[in-house]
Design an enzyme around this catalytic site. Structure first.
Site, PDB file in Angstrom:
ATOM      1  N   LYS A  35       0.846  -1.199   0.000  1.00  0.00           N
ATOM      2  CA  LYS A  35       0.000   0.000   0.000  1.00  0.00           C
ATOM      3  C   LYS A  35       0.880   1.247   0.000  1.00  0.00           C
ATOM      4  CE  LYS A  35      -0.476  -0.260   5.026  1.00  0.00           C
ATOM      5  NZ  LYS A  35      -1.331  -0.772   6.117  1.00  0.00           N
ATOM      6  N   TYR A 274      16.893  29.576  10.011  1.00  0.00           N
ATOM      7  CA  TYR A 274      15.704  30.328  10.425  1.00  0.00           C
ATOM      8  C   TYR A 274      15.480  30.233  11.926  1.00  0.00           C
ATOM      9  CZ  TYR A 274      14.116  30.783   5.569  1.00  0.00           C
ATOM     10  OH  TYR A 274      14.001  31.099   4.258  1.00  0.00           O
TER      11      TYR A 274
HETATM   12  C1  LIG Z   1      -0.593  -1.817   6.673  1.00  0.00           C
HETATM   13  C2  LIG Z   1      -1.162  -3.098   7.096  1.00  0.00           C
HETATM   14  C3  LIG Z   1      -0.341  -4.186   7.395  1.00  0.00           C
HETATM   15  C4  LIG Z   1       1.170  -4.081   7.417  1.00  0.00           C
HETATM   16  O1  LIG Z   1       1.582  -3.424   8.587  1.00  0.00           O
HETATM   17  P1  LIG Z   1       3.135  -3.284   8.972  1.00  0.00           P
HETATM   18  O2  LIG Z   1       3.122  -2.702  10.339  1.00  0.00           O
HETATM   19  O3  LIG Z   1       3.738  -2.352   7.975  1.00  0.00           O
HETATM   20  O4  LIG Z   1       3.706  -4.640   8.889  1.00  0.00           O
HETATM   21  C5  LIG Z   1      -0.933  -5.392   7.701  1.00  0.00           C
HETATM   22  N1  LIG Z   1      -2.282  -5.517   7.732  1.00  0.00           N
HETATM   23  C6  LIG Z   1      -3.110  -4.493   7.472  1.00  0.00           C
HETATM   24  C7  LIG Z   1      -4.583  -4.691   7.545  1.00  0.00           C
HETATM   25  C8  LIG Z   1      -2.594  -3.250   7.157  1.00  0.00           C
HETATM   26  O5  LIG Z   1      -3.411  -2.230   6.895  1.00  0.00           O
END
Ligand SMILES: *Cc1c(COP(=O)(O)O)cnc(C)c1O
Length: 389
Positions: A35, A274
């Site tokens: 994702k 800054y």
């Molecule tokens: C993002 C996600 C994962 C992976 O999580 P990590 O902490 O990056 O391993 C697994 N299951 C779901 C439902 C997620 O949304």
């Protein structure tokens, strides 16, 4: 010449990290979570290194299409399921599996016209209170789905809220597992529970079947049928600072590197950047790096945030600005190669996170911790203006 800031993806690190994840996963199949454009790495850039995964999990339909365009014919799972009826048509057309987390998604499925019945992952809310059916209505949801001709197979899943910490996090994982098992023990179907943190920290634990007064009758592994590692595949520790990526045997899949574009000698009492938030107490050489918050570097990174200059660990000083940040190059008299160090000047490599040309690694988790966030956010936030090597 373009600005020298460059992000590099390391396919061999991804391969190593997948092997490492499998080591904890036992016989479970592995969803590589891609994702957010593969946590900012770019799906197309990581795909080849991830071919050994059993499936790809993501949530944008556009990303699912890209995975199919890359030639992947195996499982693809939409982690948030369908957002509207039209999405289900794409699921049918591309053979996407999808999460079902609410009644509206079951209604949608019931009106969906398809020749190809779907594989769905029915999600239980075991305490995260984001997506999914609570344990009590879970069975009714399963029965509804099971009665639909549009559904071929129902798998069961949940997601942990506290797998990344020691106690009381451990207790929370056990509670969530107990709730999941109690509500599903007599339902058929594959199971999926573990994200990276659960996989690395808790995978040895058993999925205990609900019996009378804590009598476990089954010790199916927590890894169950499918695990869903994300951050670990990219070399981040899901549970920093309780553990480190190196401690888990993970390698950074991304390096964000730039160069010094100027060096200033700053006198005692003078300030840098800054707001003059950093004031020199003694003579100091300041390196100016072509990297700022418009590149995705966190503006909240305070003086002291780690950075590698010429492969050597030093610190950010003063405020991060839009296009530049400033680093401590030590006292002016230290500029010669007294410790075998090169003279730092314009062109010297600066690693914001990842692996230096010298081989030194600066974990993204350490930069993130200094800036009050997590490695995930930094990886996902690399700005579009940063070119990938
Ligand atoms: C993002 C996600 C994962 C992976 O999580 P990590 O902490 O990056 O391993 C697994 N299951 C779901 C439902 C997620 O949304």
């Amino acid at each position: 010449m373009p600005r020298p800031i460059v992000a590099t993806v390391h396919p061999e690190a991804i391969r190593t990290n997948l092997v490492r994840a499998r080591l904890s996963a036992g016989d479970a199949r592995l969803w590589a979570v891609v994702k957010a454009n593969a946590y900012g790495h770019g799906i197309e850039r990581v795909f080849d290194a991830m071919r050994s995964a059993d499936g790809f999990a993501l949530l944008d339909l556009d990303e699912a299409q890209r995975v199919r365009q890359l030639g992947w014919r195996g499982p693809v799972l939409l982690l948030e399921g369908a957002f509207e009826l039209r999405d289900l048509e794409l699921c049918s057309r591309l053979g996407l599996w999808h999460v079902v987390h609410c009644n509206e998604q079951i209604d949608m499925l019931a009106t969906h016209k398809t020749q190809v019945p779907h594989r769905v992952f029915l999600k239980m809310n075991t305490g995260m209170n984001r997506l999914g059916f609570r344990p009590a209505p879970f069975r009714a949801a399963w029965m509804r789905l099971n009665a639909l001709p549009q559904v071929e197979e129902i798998s069961l899943m949940t997601h942990f809220s506290d797998a990344d910490r020691p106690t009381p996090g451990h207790a929370a994982v056990a509670d969530q597992v107990a709730a999941f098992v109690a509500a599903t023990h007599d339902l058929p179907g594959e199971r999926s529970l573990c994200n990276s943190a659960a996989l690395l920290r808790h995978a040895q634990a058993g999925l205990t079947q609900s019996g009378s007064a804590g009598q476990s009758t089954s010790h199916a592994p927590l890894t169950a049928d499918w695990v869903r590692p994300g951050i670990a595949v990219y070399g981040g520790a899901p549970d920093h600072p309780h553990a480190t990526s190196a401690g888990w045997g993970l390698q950074p899949a991304m390096t964000l590197a730039s160069q010094l574009i100027a060096v200033q000698e700053v006198l005692p009492g003078e300030a840098v950047g800054y707001g003059s938030t950093f004031r020199a107490e003694r003579p100091i050489r300041i390196g100016v790096v072509a990297c700022g918050y418009a590149d995705g570097y966190p503006r909240h990174a305070p003086t002291g945030t780690p950075v590698l200059v010429g492969g050597v660990l030093t610190r950010v000083v003063g405020r991060v600005s839009m296009d530049m940040l400033t680093v401590d190059l030590g006292p002016p008299d230290d500029r010669h190669a007294s410790h075998g160090q090169p003279v730092y000047g314009p062109g010297t490599e600066v690693v914001l996170w990842g692996r230096s040309r010298t081989g030194t690694v600066l974990p993204v988790d350490e930069v993130a911790a200094a800036a009050g966030t997590i490695g995930y956010e930094l990886l996902c936030a690399v700005a579009p203006r940063v070119k990938f090597a």
